[in-house]
Scaffold this motif. Structure first.
Motif, PDB file in Angstrom:
ATOM      1  N   LYS A 206       0.856  -1.186   0.000  1.00 39.66           N
ATOM      2  CA  LYS A 206       0.000   0.000   0.000  1.00 39.66           C
ATOM      3  C   LYS A 206       0.890   1.233   0.000  1.00 39.66           C
ATOM      4  N   ASP A 207       0.397   2.321  -0.536  1.00 45.39           N
ATOM      5  CA  ASP A 207       1.171   3.556  -0.521  1.00 45.39           C
ATOM      6  C   ASP A 207       1.423   3.989   0.919  1.00 45.39           C
ATOM      7  N   GLY A 208       2.675   4.353   1.183  1.00 42.00           N
ATOM      8  CA  GLY A 208       3.052   4.743   2.533  1.00 42.00           C
ATOM      9  C   GLY A 208       3.854   3.650   3.212  1.00 42.00           C
ATOM     10  N   PHE A 209       3.791   3.623   4.532  1.00 45.41           N
ATOM     11  CA  PHE A 209       4.594   2.675   5.306  1.00 45.41           C
ATOM     12  C   PHE A 209       4.035   1.256   5.216  1.00 45.41           C
ATOM     13  N   ASN A 210       4.952   0.295   5.049  1.00 48.53           N
ATOM     14  CA  ASN A 210       4.621  -1.125   5.035  1.00 48.53           C
ATOM     15  C   ASN A 210       5.642  -1.866   5.889  1.00 48.53           C
ATOM     16  N   THR A 211       5.182  -2.849   6.635  1.00 50.66           N
ATOM     17  CA  THR A 211       6.088  -3.731   7.370  1.00 50.66           C
ATOM     18  C   THR A 211       6.115  -5.075   6.659  1.00 50.66           C
ATOM     19  N   MET A 212       7.306  -5.472   6.212  1.00 45.22           N
ATOM     20  CA  MET A 212       7.456  -6.697   5.452  1.00 45.22           C
ATOM     21  C   MET A 212       7.433  -7.911   6.388  1.00 45.22           C
ATOM     22  N   PRO A 213       7.248  -9.125   5.839  1.00 46.44           N
ATOM     23  CA  PRO A 213       7.186 -10.329   6.682  1.00 46.44           C
ATOM     24  C   PRO A 213       8.406 -10.521   7.581  1.00 46.44           C
ATOM     25  N   ASP A 214       9.578 -10.040   7.133  1.00 46.99           N
ATOM     26  CA  ASP A 214      10.783 -10.195   7.950  1.00 46.99           C
ATOM     27  C   ASP A 214      10.966  -9.049   8.944  1.00 46.99           C
ATOM     28  N   GLY A 215       9.974  -8.157   9.025  1.00 47.30           N
ATOM     29  CA  GLY A 215      10.041  -7.049   9.971  1.00 47.30           C
ATOM     30  C   GLY A 215      10.609  -5.764   9.398  1.00 47.30           C
ATOM     31  N   GLU A 216      11.115  -5.812   8.176  1.00 44.40           N
ATOM     32  CA  GLU A 216      11.674  -4.618   7.555  1.00 44.40           C
ATOM     33  C   GLU A 216      10.573  -3.595   7.282  1.00 44.40           C
ATOM     34  N   GLU A 217      10.860  -2.331   7.580  1.00 43.32           N
ATOM     35  CA  GLU A 217       9.913  -1.257   7.285  1.00 43.32           C
ATOM     36  C   GLU A 217      10.336  -0.546   6.009  1.00 43.32           C
ATOM     37  N   ILE A 218       9.400  -0.407   5.081  1.00 44.74           N
ATOM     38  CA  ILE A 218       9.662   0.327   3.848  1.00 44.74           C
ATOM     39  C   ILE A 218       8.558   1.358   3.640  1.00 44.74           C
ATOM     40  N   TYR A 219       8.850   2.300   2.757  1.00 46.63           N
ATOM     41  CA  TYR A 219       7.841   3.282   2.355  1.00 46.63           C
ATOM     42  C   TYR A 219       7.624   3.086   0.863  1.00 46.63           C
ATOM     43  N   PHE A 220       6.379   2.798   0.476  1.00 45.18           N
ATOM     44  CA  PHE A 220       6.074   2.474  -0.917  1.00 45.18           C
ATOM     45  C   PHE A 220       5.360   3.635  -1.602  1.00 45.18           C
ATOM     46  N   ILE A 221       5.768   3.891  -2.857  1.00 43.22           N
ATOM     47  CA  ILE A 221       5.148   4.933  -3.674  1.00 43.22           C
ATOM     48  C   ILE A 221       4.778   4.316  -5.019  1.00 43.22           C
ATOM     49  N   SER A 222       3.506   4.363  -5.358  1.00 42.08           N
ATOM     50  CA  SER A 222       3.055   3.749  -6.610  1.00 42.08           C
ATOM     51  C   SER A 222       2.984   4.742  -7.763  1.00 42.08           C
ATOM     52  N   ARG A 223       2.911   6.049  -7.445  1.00 47.54           N
ATOM     53  CA  ARG A 223       2.795   7.066  -8.496  1.00 47.54           C
ATOM     54  C   ARG A 223       3.701   8.250  -8.169  1.00 47.54           C
ATOM     55  N   PRO A 224       4.993   8.112  -8.407  1.00 45.07           N
ATOM     56  CA  PRO A 224       5.923   9.182  -8.027  1.00 45.07           C
ATOM     57  C   PRO A 224       5.699  10.487  -8.772  1.00 45.07           C
ATOM     58  N   ALA A 225       5.141  10.418  -9.983  1.00 44.28           N
ATOM     59  CA  ALA A 225       4.940  11.640 -10.764  1.00 44.28           C
ATOM     60  C   ALA A 225       3.846  12.528 -10.181  1.00 44.28           C
ATOM     61  N   LEU A 226       3.034  11.980  -9.284  1.00 42.61           N
ATOM     62  CA  LEU A 226       1.916  12.744  -8.730  1.00 42.61           C
ATOM     63  C   LEU A 226       2.272  13.532  -7.484  1.00 42.61           C
ATOM     64  N   GLY A 227       3.447  13.296  -6.915  1.00 45.00           N
ATOM     65  CA  GLY A 227       3.701  13.918  -5.628  1.00 45.00           C
ATOM     66  C   GLY A 227       5.130  14.357  -5.406  1.00 45.00           C
ATOM     67  N   LEU A 228       5.333  14.875  -4.206  1.00 47.10           N
ATOM     68  CA  LEU A 228       6.650  15.273  -3.723  1.00 47.10           C
ATOM     69  C   LEU A 228       6.690  14.891  -2.256  1.00 47.10           C
ATOM     70  N   TRP A 229       7.807  14.286  -1.834  1.00 47.27           N
ATOM     71  CA  TRP A 229       7.914  13.785  -0.472  1.00 47.27           C
ATOM     72  C   TRP A 229       9.107  14.433   0.220  1.00 47.27           C
ATOM     73  N   ALA A 230       8.918  14.793   1.487  1.00 47.74           N
ATOM     74  CA  ALA A 230      10.005  15.398   2.259  1.00 47.74           C
ATOM     75  C   ALA A 230       9.760  15.150   3.737  1.00 47.74           C
ATOM     76  N   TRP A 231      10.851  15.091   4.493  1.00 52.27           N
ATOM     77  CA  TRP A 231      10.670  15.063   5.941  1.00 52.27           C
ATOM     78  C   TRP A 231      10.927  16.464   6.486  1.00 52.27           C
ATOM     79  N   LYS A 232      10.320  16.745   7.629  1.00 53.99           N
ATOM     80  CA  LYS A 232      10.283  18.105   8.162  1.00 53.99           C
ATOM     81  C   LYS A 232      11.664  18.727   8.299  1.00 53.99           C
ATOM     82  N   GLY A 233      12.654  17.905   8.631  1.00 50.44           N
ATOM     83  CA  GLY A 233      13.999  18.427   8.834  1.00 50.44           C
ATOM     84  C   GLY A 233      14.642  18.998   7.591  1.00 50.44           C
ATOM     85  N   LYS A 234      14.113  18.663   6.413  1.00 51.29           N
ATOM     86  CA  LYS A 234      14.664  19.173   5.159  1.00 51.29           C
ATOM     87  C   LYS A 234      14.026  20.488   4.721  1.00 51.29           C
TER      88      LYS A 234
END
Length: 237
Positions: A206-234
């Motif tokens: 799903k778009d956003g945060f996902n926890t994989m079966p091995d416990g790894e956390e990833i952030y998934f983006i299905s449509r990069p052309a539609l958005g811009l992503w940043a964390w507050k510190g930047k």
């Protein structure tokens, strides 16, 4: 400058418009595209004007619709490049410059690009990208000074800068029709598409945060052309 309404480039464009276009009947049309409740593309705003106010209103809405501001930097981002749209590094590198402000230092961007078969959208650009690769701003600027072919094609030089992480994080490309040697020569890390698709299945994420079966956390983006992503510190101010 991405994600900001007032930038040096915008000031230059406004100055040129005021200086040269005042006597012409120029009309500006701006659209803001997002998704509806069903995940389908939808027009969120249409702004038409003969001055900069339409742009400013569209940009203000786009910040609300398209800009994802995160509370923490992302250690691993997985981006899906729709094969109907993205067939070259020229286009697939949206995955880099749309997410760079969100990715942590020493983080990783994994790009799933099943239709990627070339670097440039035309033979000349493709040749230049293959020759020089994505190796950071200082090297590209030096190459522009030293090499006529790149100096005569500044759009390619700009693309090489946009596609570089400046050594801050790793880009792992999983292309459908480029080899390991081609990807690594360009300055990226290569992984096999089929194995990475099994590990990070776009149909199951799903778009956003996902926890994989091995416990790894990833952030998934299905449509990069539609958005811009940043964390507050930047974002600074």
């Amino acid at each position: 400058m991405m994600g900001r309404i007032d930038t040096p480039v915008r000031k230059v464009l406004n100055y040129a418009a005021d200086l040269f276009l005042k006597t012409y009947p120029v009309v500006y049309v701006h659209t803001v595209i997002g998704t509806d409740s069903g995940g389908r593309l939808a027009v969120k705003g249409l702004f038409i004007s003969d001055d900069e106010q339409g742009f400013r209103q569209a940009a203000e809405l786009s910040l609300k619709v398209n800009f994802e501001i995160l509370d923490k930097p992302l250690k691993k981002v997985v981006v899906w490049m729709d094969p109907a749209e993205f067939r070259s590094a020229w286009l697939c590198n949206k995955s880099i410059y749309r997410t760079r402000m969100a990715i942590a230092d020493k983080g990783e961007l994994i790009v799933l690009a099943p239709a990627m078969k070339e670097f440039g959208e035309d033979p000349q650009i493709d040749s230049l990208i293959r020759k020089y690769g994505y190796h950071g701003t200082p090297r590209v600027l030096a190459w522009v000074k030293e090499n006529e072919d790149l100096r005569d094609n500044l759009s390619a030089a700009a693309h090489l800068i946009h596609g570089s992480t400046e050594g801050r994080f790793k880009v792992t490309y999983c292309p459908g029709a480029l080899t390991k040697e081609e990807i690594e020569k360009a300055g990226y890390t290569y992984e096999d598409l089929s194995s990475m698709m099994k590990k990070y299945d776009p149909e199951k994420l799903k778009d956003g945060f996902n926890t994989m079966p091995d416990g790894e956390e990833i952030y998934f983006i299905s449509r990069p052309a539609l958005g811009l992503w940043a964390w507050k510190g930047k974002l600074g101010d």
